[in-house]
Design a protein around this motif. Structure first.
Motif, PDB file in Angstrom:
ATOM      1  N   HIS A 113     -35.613 -38.920  10.265  1.00 19.72           N
ATOM      2  CA  HIS A 113     -35.565 -40.328   9.847  1.00 19.72           C
ATOM      3  C   HIS A 113     -36.195 -41.237  10.908  1.00 19.72           C
ATOM      4  O   HIS A 113     -36.904 -42.195  10.568  1.00 19.72           O
ATOM      5  CB  HIS A 113     -34.119 -40.754   9.591  1.00 19.72           C
ATOM      6  N   PRO A 117     -39.072 -43.189   8.812  1.00 19.34           N
ATOM      7  CA  PRO A 117     -37.914 -43.829   8.146  1.00 19.34           C
ATOM      8  C   PRO A 117     -38.020 -43.867   6.627  1.00 19.34           C
ATOM      9  O   PRO A 117     -37.037 -43.655   5.939  1.00 19.34           O
ATOM     10  CB  PRO A 117     -37.897 -45.241   8.721  1.00 19.34           C
ATOM     11  N   ASP A 118     -39.221 -44.100   6.117  1.00 15.98           N
ATOM     12  CA  ASP A 118     -39.338 -44.202   4.657  1.00 15.98           C
ATOM     13  C   ASP A 118     -39.374 -42.837   3.974  1.00 15.98           C
ATOM     14  O   ASP A 118     -39.041 -42.722   2.802  1.00 15.98           O
ATOM     15  CB  ASP A 118     -40.599 -44.996   4.285  1.00 15.98           C
ATOM     16  N   GLY A 119     -39.754 -41.830   4.732  1.00 19.65           N
ATOM     17  CA  GLY A 119     -39.895 -40.496   4.138  1.00 19.65           C
ATOM     18  C   GLY A 119     -38.627 -39.669   4.171  1.00 19.65           C
ATOM     19  O   GLY A 119     -38.549 -38.630   3.520  1.00 19.65           O
ATOM     20  N   SER A 120     -37.601 -40.103   4.912  1.00 23.50           N
ATOM     21  CA  SER A 120     -36.380 -39.293   5.019  1.00 23.50           C
ATOM     22  C   SER A 120     -35.659 -39.235   3.675  1.00 23.50           C
ATOM     23  O   SER A 120     -35.652 -40.208   2.918  1.00 23.50           O
ATOM     24  CB  SER A 120     -35.452 -39.856   6.096  1.00 23.50           C
TER      25      SER A 120
END
Lengths: 194, 100
Positions: A113, A117-120
């Motif tokens: 993350h 952050p957006d892909g977690s």
């Protein structure tokens, strides 16, 4: 042909007349909802079962105070939420702010993350375990408000009705709970050097 | 790392997973077994029981105070104490004129 099922009002009236056995039908009907609510605040099965049992025993004892102005389910859920809050207040353990018990898998999720952050993946079990651990470290009122407001997506007015708090008190507690959650997440990231 | 983003992800995770509504086998029987030992709360009966319990200590206190006040009624000390009490209670009335 199936016989027509009695309504909640009919069952309640029968219980109040002394036919205790009718209460079993109310328990059977509503216990899945009460179990789901209790599992939001307690993790161990024996604790969850104790909460649910207490909710139904209280409901039975206070049944004469049910005024039928709102559905029985609403009245029962108010009892359930208040019993869960009492449980949280009685079991304020494990509230030290260090996050030493985080598993390697949860640690990996946090690192992923931090990198993206957006892909977690919020569907990951590790994320659910992490949020449970963060909530366990919160104050009873904070945890209750975050659960009802953020996770169950209830309105301030609904929370006021469920908890018996006034609307301004819910707002104040929601503000404090969000600040408490932010502080805990900052501490979590600091502990994990992220 | 941004805490707001992490907070959003964790809350989304909690929403996504939800909680199970599974009920242990025959759980309602367990509650009914407890209920058989209970009776619905009768508020008037509770009040009645509490008042009856309070009656005996109240009577005892009344008797003790009655005996004590009867015995000390004529003593000089008691008269002085009652005069002191009266002076203290009425002290604000004596000073009422000064206020105006």
């Amino acid at each position: 042909m199936d016989p027509v099922e009695p309504t909640d009002s009919e069952l309640i009236a029968a219980v109040l007349r002394g036919d205790t056995a009718c209460f079993e039908q109310l328990i059977t009907k509503y216990q899945p909802r009460v179990f789901a609510t209790a599992r939001r605040y307690a993790r161990r099965d024996d604790e969850v079962e104790d909460i649910v049992q207490e909710v139904f025993l209280k409901a039975y004892q206070k049944l004469s105070s049910f005024r039928a102005e709102a559905p029985f389910e609403h009245w029962l859920m108010r009892l359930a939420v208040r019993t869960c809050y009492d449980f949280l207040r009685d079991h304020q353990r494990n509230r030290e702010t260090s996050f030493t018990e985080i598993t390697d898998a949860e640690d990996d999720w946090l690192e992923r993350h931090a990198e993206d952050p957006d892909g977690s993946d919020e569907k990951a079990t590790e994320a659910k375990e992490l949020v449970d651990k963060v909530l366990e470290k919160m104050s009873p009122a904070g945890r209750l408000v975050i659960t009802l407001l953020e996770i169950e997506d209830r309105s301030v007015k609904e929370i006021a009705e469920l908890t018996g708090w006034s609307v301004p008190l819910v707002k104040v507690r929601a503000f404090r709970a969000r600040a408490e959650m932010k502080k805990l997440l900052t501490k979590l990231m600091k502990d994990k050097k992220l | 790392m941004n805490t707001a983003n992490l907070n959003k992800k964790l809350i989304a995770a909690a929403r996504h997973h939800g909680t199970s509504d599974r009920v242990p086998y025959a759980f309602e029987k367990r509650i009914m077994a407890h209920i058989k030992d209970l009776r619905p709360v009768d508020v008037w009966a509770l009040w009645g029981r509490a008042l009856w319990r309070a009656a005996a200590p109240c009577v005892a206190i009344t008797l003790i105070i009655g005996v004590w006040s009867f015995q000390s009624r004529d003593s000089e000390v008691a008269q002085l104490k009652s005069a002191d009490l009266e002076t203290t209670v009425l002290a604000p009335m004596d000073n009422l004129g000064d206020v105006w």
